[in-house]
Design a protein around this motif. Sequence first.
Motif, PDB file in Angstrom:
ATOM      1  N   ASP A  64      27.869 -27.159 -24.000  1.00  0.00           N
ATOM      2  CA  ASP A  64      28.585 -28.221 -23.295  1.00  0.00           C
ATOM      3  C   ASP A  64      27.735 -28.844 -22.190  1.00  0.00           C
ATOM      4  OD1 ASP A  64      30.737 -28.047 -24.929  1.00  0.00           O
ATOM      5  OD2 ASP A  64      32.191 -27.442 -23.392  1.00  0.00           O
ATOM      6  N   ILE A  65      27.007 -27.996 -21.468  1.00  0.00           N
ATOM      7  CA  ILE A  65      26.105 -28.511 -20.427  1.00  0.00           C
ATOM      8  C   ILE A  65      25.098 -29.464 -21.060  1.00  0.00           C
ATOM      9  CG2 ILE A  65      24.156 -27.877 -18.909  1.00  0.00           C
ATOM     10  CD1 ILE A  65      25.713 -25.283 -18.229  1.00  0.00           C
ATOM     11  N   LEU A  66      24.514 -29.015 -22.163  1.00  0.00           N
ATOM     12  CA  LEU A  66      23.483 -29.807 -22.838  1.00  0.00           C
ATOM     13  C   LEU A  66      24.055 -31.134 -23.338  1.00  0.00           C
ATOM     14  CD1 LEU A  66      20.587 -29.924 -23.809  1.00  0.00           C
ATOM     15  CD2 LEU A  66      21.272 -28.668 -25.869  1.00  0.00           C
ATOM     16  N   GLU A  67      25.226 -31.059 -23.947  1.00  0.00           N
ATOM     17  CA  GLU A  67      25.862 -32.280 -24.466  1.00  0.00           C
ATOM     18  C   GLU A  67      26.152 -33.261 -23.322  1.00  0.00           C
ATOM     19  OE1 GLU A  67      30.154 -33.093 -26.215  1.00  0.00           O
ATOM     20  OE2 GLU A  67      29.057 -31.745 -27.548  1.00  0.00           O
ATOM     21  N   HIS A  68      26.648 -32.700 -22.210  1.00  0.00           N
ATOM     22  CA  HIS A  68      26.938 -33.528 -21.044  1.00  0.00           C
ATOM     23  C   HIS A  68      25.665 -34.181 -20.506  1.00  0.00           C
ATOM     24  CE1 HIS A  68      28.754 -34.876 -17.299  1.00  0.00           C
ATOM     25  NE2 HIS A  68      27.790 -34.280 -16.651  1.00  0.00           N
ATOM     26  N   GLU A  69      24.595 -33.412 -20.439  1.00  0.00           N
ATOM     27  CA  GLU A  69      23.332 -33.950 -19.908  1.00  0.00           C
ATOM     28  C   GLU A  69      22.802 -35.078 -20.799  1.00  0.00           C
ATOM     29  OE1 GLU A  69      22.021 -33.610 -17.087  1.00  0.00           O
ATOM     30  OE2 GLU A  69      23.100 -31.890 -16.313  1.00  0.00           O
ATOM     31  N   ILE A  70      22.886 -34.875 -22.110  1.00  0.00           N
ATOM     32  CA  ILE A  70      22.378 -35.896 -23.037  1.00  0.00           C
ATOM     33  C   ILE A  70      23.217 -37.170 -22.926  1.00  0.00           C
ATOM     34  CG2 ILE A  70      22.114 -36.483 -25.490  1.00  0.00           C
ATOM     35  CD1 ILE A  70      21.413 -33.461 -25.929  1.00  0.00           C
ATOM     36  N   LYS A  71      24.530 -36.996 -22.848  1.00  0.00           N
ATOM     37  CA  LYS A  71      25.442 -38.134 -22.743  1.00  0.00           C
ATOM     38  C   LYS A  71      25.202 -38.899 -21.431  1.00  0.00           C
ATOM     39  CE  LYS A  71      30.427 -38.884 -22.865  1.00  0.00           C
ATOM     40  NZ  LYS A  71      31.715 -38.167 -22.776  1.00  0.00           N
ATOM     41  N   GLY A 100      22.434 -38.600 -19.363  1.00  0.00           N
ATOM     42  CA  GLY A 100      21.086 -39.162 -19.516  1.00  0.00           C
ATOM     43  C   GLY A 100      20.213 -39.221 -18.283  1.00  0.00           C
ATOM     44  N   GLU A 101      20.794 -39.356 -17.102  1.00  0.00           N
ATOM     45  CA  GLU A 101      19.952 -39.654 -15.939  1.00  0.00           C
ATOM     46  C   GLU A 101      19.138 -38.464 -15.418  1.00  0.00           C
ATOM     47  OE1 GLU A 101      22.290 -41.065 -12.651  1.00  0.00           O
ATOM     48  OE2 GLU A 101      23.847 -39.559 -12.941  1.00  0.00           O
ATOM     49  N   ARG A 102      19.449 -37.269 -15.910  1.00  0.00           N
ATOM     50  CA  ARG A 102      18.643 -36.108 -15.490  1.00  0.00           C
ATOM     51  C   ARG A 102      17.725 -35.609 -16.608  1.00  0.00           C
ATOM     52  NH1 ARG A 102      23.491 -35.697 -12.977  1.00  0.00           N
ATOM     53  NH2 ARG A 102      24.357 -34.782 -14.870  1.00  0.00           N
ATOM     54  N   PRO A 150      18.466 -34.377  -7.830  1.00  0.00           N
ATOM     55  CA  PRO A 150      18.075 -34.116  -9.220  1.00  0.00           C
ATOM     56  C   PRO A 150      17.797 -35.377 -10.036  1.00  0.00           C
ATOM     57  CG  PRO A 150      19.851 -32.653  -8.593  1.00  0.00           C
ATOM     58  CD  PRO A 150      19.652 -33.593  -7.438  1.00  0.00           C
ATOM     59  N   GLU A 151      18.620 -36.418  -9.873  1.00  0.00           N
ATOM     60  CA  GLU A 151      18.432 -37.651 -10.642  1.00  0.00           C
ATOM     61  C   GLU A 151      17.094 -38.322 -10.288  1.00  0.00           C
ATOM     62  OE1 GLU A 151      21.211 -36.889  -8.944  1.00  0.00           O
ATOM     63  OE2 GLU A 151      22.395 -36.291 -10.683  1.00  0.00           O
ATOM     64  N   SER A 152      16.733 -38.273  -9.009  1.00  0.00           N
ATOM     65  CA  SER A 152      15.460 -38.855  -8.582  1.00  0.00           C
ATOM     66  C   SER A 152      14.293 -38.017  -9.071  1.00  0.00           C
ATOM     67  CB  SER A 152      15.393 -38.938  -7.055  1.00  0.00           C
ATOM     68  OG  SER A 152      16.481 -39.660  -6.564  1.00  0.00           O
ATOM     69  N   ASP A 153      14.451 -36.697  -9.011  1.00  0.00           N
ATOM     70  CA  ASP A 153      13.391 -35.816  -9.509  1.00  0.00           C
ATOM     71  C   ASP A 153      13.149 -36.086 -10.994  1.00  0.00           C
ATOM     72  OD1 ASP A 153      13.347 -34.702  -7.022  1.00  0.00           O
ATOM     73  OD2 ASP A 153      14.097 -32.732  -7.615  1.00  0.00           O
ATOM     74  N   ALA A 154      14.240 -36.212 -11.748  1.00  0.00           N
ATOM     75  CA  ALA A 154      14.112 -36.459 -13.189  1.00  0.00           C
ATOM     76  C   ALA A 154      13.432 -37.800 -13.439  1.00  0.00           C
ATOM     77  CB  ALA A 154      15.485 -36.425 -13.857  1.00  0.00           C
ATOM     78  N   ALA A 155      13.834 -38.841 -12.700  1.00  0.00           N
ATOM     79  CA  ALA A 155      13.242 -40.169 -12.868  1.00  0.00           C
ATOM     80  C   ALA A 155      11.750 -40.122 -12.550  1.00  0.00           C
ATOM     81  CB  ALA A 155      13.947 -41.176 -11.962  1.00  0.00           C
TER      82      ALA A 155
END
Lengths: 234, 234
Positions: free
Chosen positions: B95-102, B104-106, B216-221
């Motif tokens: 579920d975590i993975l599905e949420h992250e993919i959906k 997208g920003e991280r 986290p979103e900025s780190d990922a970007a």
Amino acid sequence: VIIETPWHNRPLALMRHDELELVVETYHRRYSDLIADSRVMMATLFMNHGERAGTSLIHPHAQIIATSIVPRHIRHMEREALQYFDEWGRCVHCDILEHEIKCGERIVAENAHFVSFVPYAAEVPFELWIYPRRHTPDFGLLRDEEKGGLADILRDGLARLYHRLGDPDFNFVVNTSVPPKTGTKRYHWHLQIRPRLTTVAGFEIGSGIHVNPSVPESDAAFLRDGQSAPGDVA
Amino acid sequence: VIIETPWHNRPLALMRHDELELVVETYHRRYSDLIADSRVMMATLFMNHGERAGTSLIHPHAQIIATSIVPRHIRHMEREALQYFDEWGRCVHCDILEHEIKCGERIVAENAHFVSFVPYAAEVPFELWIYPRRHTPDFGLLRDEEKGGLADILRDGLARLYHRLGDPDFNFVVNTSVPPKTGTKRYHWHLQIRPRLTTVAGFEIGSGIHVNPSVPESDAAFLRDGQSAPGDVA
């Protein structure tokens, strides 16, 4: 942030007893004031000393962070203490302390109200725990007549680390429950000093198990007498 | 100890894909061999890179430590995953993975079998998690056709850290359950990379709560595009 002294570079280890007593008084007052706030569930008092301990400021300072939650880490310790009480009818920390005093070989110092020792399963070399003799769940319940004893044993422990190990970086932290808020009377507050002589690495992160290359009995002997115990492998 | 390469100073981040594939193959073989031993309950695979991550050896090497116990830390994660499954009928990590993919920003990178992302509640700046897309409780169940994908995304993640952050010290660790031994099929193994850009200090030790000064979103970007996200406070 609690700034312990106007002197920029005099660590707690080198302060006079009367100065440390004022420091302890300040810790207690600030802590008590914070947990009196209805939004606060928990207040964590700690000190970072040296770069490896996470601070680059030399000027001695402690910090208290108040949170509106009780972290899982604290809940776990409370729960374990409560379960022990339910099974044995005694405070697990009182039993630990009694066992340490009886056993003696890990004791570093004692006074009328406090005992310091290297814990049986120390996570890091020269880890030092300070326990009040009296069963006290909450740091806020520290009595006036005990404050001198806490100042005394804290200074003693820090001075031993300072002189015997050459002013190592360290963290100390007060582990406490807040019974009026969290409801666990079975806890027993204590102060934990953790020198930063080793580095937490992948195995510790992955498993939660700490590799401690030293022997607690030898660490205690070295802090107590300046000598290693027979059988020291260090 | 697994020595990844005969080259003394070439980190994983700079290896070729085919070299990394052999490294992953070796991780998997050694892990599988160790957990096949009846005395072993758990094997922790990890790498320490750089002095702040707890190693002074430059030559790239990983380690696997086999223990005859399952540490509380792992039991906690298993228990939480099992409880989630009992409540929702799904694997919490799927579920975590599905949420992250959906969301997208991280997300940092994806391939056919693996996804890497900065977790929603990253404990440290630029923390990076690598998840297999397929629900797999145990690292030992990695399939041959998935090994290339793991090599690829691991190299990608380490190369991004290396180039964008100037070869930071880091630990990586494989979080896994061992279902034939520990019985928890609800877990989902994943690899966690933790750069050592900040220091765990008194508050973390006392509360178990990690202060992460980054977003986290900025780190990922930044890892993804080399640019900070709008709204970055760093």
